[in-house]
Scaffold this active site. Structure first.
Site, PDB file in Angstrom:
ATOM      1  N   ASP A   1       0.832  -1.194   0.000  1.00 31.86           N
ATOM      2  CA  ASP A   1       0.000   0.000   0.000  1.00 31.86           C
ATOM      3  C   ASP A   1       0.870   1.248   0.000  1.00 31.86           C
ATOM      4  O   ASP A   1       1.469   1.606   1.017  1.00 31.86           O
ATOM      5  CB  ASP A   1      -0.924   0.003   1.228  1.00 31.86           C
ATOM      6  CG  ASP A   1      -1.859   1.199   1.240  1.00 31.86           C
ATOM      7  OD1 ASP A   1      -2.030   1.831   0.175  1.00 31.86           O
ATOM      8  OD2 ASP A   1      -2.433   1.488   2.302  1.00 31.86           O
TER       9      ASP A   1
ATOM     10  N   LYS B   1       1.423   7.902   0.910  1.00 31.62           N
ATOM     11  CA  LYS B   1       1.872   7.872   2.296  1.00 31.62           C
ATOM     12  C   LYS B   1       3.253   8.515   2.430  1.00 31.62           C
ATOM     13  O   LYS B   1       4.048   8.498   1.477  1.00 31.62           O
ATOM     14  CB  LYS B   1       1.996   6.413   2.784  1.00 31.62           C
ATOM     15  CG  LYS B   1       0.716   5.634   2.909  1.00 31.62           C
ATOM     16  CD  LYS B   1       1.033   4.205   3.348  1.00 31.62           C
ATOM     17  CE  LYS B   1      -0.211   3.348   3.458  1.00 31.62           C
ATOM     18  NZ  LYS B   1      -1.042   3.737   4.601  1.00 31.62           N
TER      19      LYS B   1
ATOM     20  N   ASP C   1      -5.901   6.443   0.111  1.00 30.98           N
ATOM     21  CA  ASP C   1      -5.234   5.617   1.125  1.00 30.98           C
ATOM     22  C   ASP C   1      -6.244   4.910   2.019  1.00 30.98           C
ATOM     23  O   ASP C   1      -5.860   4.188   2.935  1.00 30.98           O
ATOM     24  CB  ASP C   1      -4.294   6.475   1.967  1.00 30.98           C
ATOM     25  CG  ASP C   1      -3.311   5.642   2.781  1.00 30.98           C
ATOM     26  OD1 ASP C   1      -3.064   4.479   2.393  1.00 30.98           O
ATOM     27  OD2 ASP C   1      -2.798   6.138   3.800  1.00 30.98           O
TER      28      ASP C   1
ATOM     29  N   GLU D   1      -8.128   2.513   0.981  1.00 31.91           N
ATOM     30  CA  GLU D   1      -8.464   1.522  -0.041  1.00 31.91           C
ATOM     31  C   GLU D   1      -8.971   0.207   0.513  1.00 31.91           C
ATOM     32  O   GLU D   1      -9.728  -0.513  -0.139  1.00 31.91           O
ATOM     33  CB  GLU D   1      -7.241   1.268  -0.927  1.00 31.91           C
ATOM     34  CG  GLU D   1      -6.218   0.279  -0.393  1.00 31.91           C
ATOM     35  CD  GLU D   1      -5.586   0.680   0.940  1.00 31.91           C
ATOM     36  OE1 GLU D   1      -5.282  -0.219   1.738  1.00 31.91           O
ATOM     37  OE2 GLU D   1      -5.395   1.883   1.174  1.00 31.91           O
TER      38      GLU D   1
ATOM     39  N   ARG E   1     -11.079  -0.603   2.898  1.00 32.95           N
ATOM     40  CA  ARG E   1     -12.532  -0.715   3.081  1.00 32.95           C
ATOM     41  C   ARG E   1     -13.251  -0.834   1.741  1.00 32.95           C
ATOM     42  O   ARG E   1     -14.345  -1.402   1.664  1.00 32.95           O
ATOM     43  CB  ARG E   1     -13.036   0.469   3.895  1.00 32.95           C
ATOM     44  CG  ARG E   1     -12.911   1.810   3.264  1.00 32.95           C
ATOM     45  CD  ARG E   1     -12.973   2.944   4.267  1.00 32.95           C
ATOM     46  NE  ARG E   1     -11.763   3.008   5.083  1.00 32.95           N
ATOM     47  CZ  ARG E   1     -11.568   3.866   6.060  1.00 32.95           C
ATOM     48  NH1 ARG E   1     -12.519   4.755   6.360  1.00 32.95           N
ATOM     49  NH2 ARG E   1     -10.445   3.863   6.754  1.00 32.95           N
TER      50      ARG E   1
END
Length: 474
Positions: free
Chosen positions: A246, A253, A323, A325, A327
């Site tokens: 991620d 991030k 970010d 993502e 869910r």
């Protein structure tokens, strides 16, 4: 991991471990000529019977050559698990543990789990060390056969989840993970695997999963693992978040926050491990594991803030933060599970939010459910397994935070408690199973920064042990 063997009590020439509880040392297992030395050693020790405490008595040119005195506290399963973990960390294997003749089966299970879990090592990038053996000296081995088999299957399932999560993302992508699921289920009884590739995902309407994985060179997958034992009367669906790396997507991030993002598929790893473990134990419950797998990357094909995505069940979500993502892919998987699989119970696990760690620290997962009985059973299973969870609220007045002007839902509204609102968003996709659904936000306890108890540094496999305990009674 350590290999566990059993044997009848006999003289030991190498390393012997004897237990120490609230009543003192197990004198039946203690060689008579050691009584005085052991008494002196224990008198000078600080809480020698404390669960996890180990005292070492070297005896050059004698038998046994080394005596380990392992504290088992009050004799609970958790105390015996702590003792096993502490013994595994002594580095003294191979050794023999003298198990008291009156030890209950759950104590032996705890001891064996502690030994195996604490001796786990991730070896994919290094030369694998030779497995050492530990012998449990049991007066009646048959009495403990089931407990030891359960411990071994649980440790193996947890090790699978740890291995998957520890694997660097340079090797781990959705296609790789799907292949590992096939391999893990290959020898499991009554188990089959189905994998959706991108064309099938598009045809069936998994819009959010395709969007989240659209920025990656390796497209997403959806994996379904079915365990269908004969005679099962209950069908449980387990959904696990499987983001193999991620970056945060276009809402990128900070660099430090990316360092451990190989663990962002810990929920999918735990769900797969629990399903394969249940099959190994031949639990009489039907289980379907649903693993939405994607890599959230940055490219010209990445989804964007402001996009509106259409989920499997037809609902739409307005993206404000790429970010958030996890869910999104879970929403597609939950919608699929409700519409197509029609389970009796639906449980999802996800390394979902940093808010979980702020609220509960590193050793507790957040548990959400509207079903008091289900929440209680899962929390109790976790407590027995050594994986703690704390039930969190699902406030009705927070649901308004999910309202969007462009779509049905905001996945990541700017206001509201992060972990709570994420759970409320997921609940919107549970349909008729809303009152038979539970969600674990387990980002914090999925990773350990140091060896502690039965945990080793790195991935913990959190959730496997909880699910197997719960599934055994489902």
């Amino acid at each position: 991991m350590l290999t566990i063997r059993t044997a009848p009590p006999r003289a030991v020439s190498g390393v012997l471990a004897v237990t120490v509880g609230g009543d003192g040392v197990d004198r039946a297992a203690l060689p008579a000529d050691l009584a005085h030395a052991v008494r002196a050693l224990l008198d000078g020790a600080d809480q020698p019977g404390r669960a996890g405490a180990v005292q070492r008595l070297p005896r050059p040119l004698a038998r046994p050559a080394t005596l380990l005195l392992a504290g088992v506290g009050d004799g609970t399963e958790a105390d015996w698990r702590a003792a096993g973990a502490a013994l595994a960390r002594t580095g003294a294997a191979p050794f023999t543990v003298a198990v008291p003749a009156d030890a209950p089966a759950e104590a032996v299970r705890g001891l064996a789990e502690g030994l195996m879990l604490a001796s786990y090592r991730f070896v994919a990038e290094k030369r694998a060390p030779k497995d050492a053996a530990v012998t449990l000296a049991l007066a009646d081995p048959d009495r403990y056969a089931d407990a030891l088999a359960t411990a071994a299957a649980t440790a193996a399932a947890t090790a699978l989840a740890r291995d998957l999560t520890n694997t660097p993302s340079s090797r781990k992508n959705p296609a790789w993970f799907a292949q590992q699921a096939r391999r893990a289920a290959a020898d499991a009884p009554h188990t089959q695997v189905r994998v959706w590739e991108p064309a099938a995902l598009a045809e069936e309407g998994f819009g959010a999963l395709l969007a989240v994985g659209g920025g990656s060179a390796t497209p997403p997958r959806l994996v379904e693992v079915q365990y269908r034992p004969r005679g099962a009367k209950t069908h449980v669906v387990l959904v696990g978040k499987g983001i193999t790396f991620d970056t945060g997507g276009l809402s990128i991030k900070p660099a430090d926050a990316m360092k451990l993002m190989r663990k962002d598929m810990g929920g999918a790893a735990a769900v797969l491990g629990a399903t394969v473990g249940a099959a190994a134990l031949r639990l009489p419950v039907r289980i379907t594991a649903v693993l939405p797998l994607a890599e959230n990357a940055v490219s010209g094909d990445a989804y964007r803030p402001g996009d509106v995505l259409t989920h499997y069940d037809g609902r739409t979500s307005e993206i404000t933060n790429t970010d958030a993502e996890g869910r999104l892919v879970l929403a597609d998987a939950l919608g699929y599970a409700v519409r197509r699989l029609r389970p009796d119970v639906l449980v999802d696990l996800a390394t979902l939010t940093g808010a979980n760690a702020i609220a509960l620290g590193k050793r507790h997962a957040a548990l959400y459910s509207d079903d008091d009985e289900l929440a209680g059973a899962l929390a109790a299973a976790g407590a027995a397994a050594g994986e703690r969870a704390w039930r969190m609220p699902l406030p009705a007045d927070y649901v308004e935070y999910l309202s969007s002007d462009l779509a049905d839902l905001f996945p990541a509204p700017e206001r509201g408690a992060g972990s709570v609102v994420a759970a409320l968003y997921l609940r919107e996709f549970t349909g008729e199973l809303r009152d038979r659904w539970a969600h674990f936000d387990m980002s914090a306890p999925s990773w350990s920064d140091a060896a502690e108890g039965e945990l080793t540094k790195g991935a913990t496999g959190w959730g496997v042990r909880t699910l197997l305990r719960w599934l055994a009674t489902a």
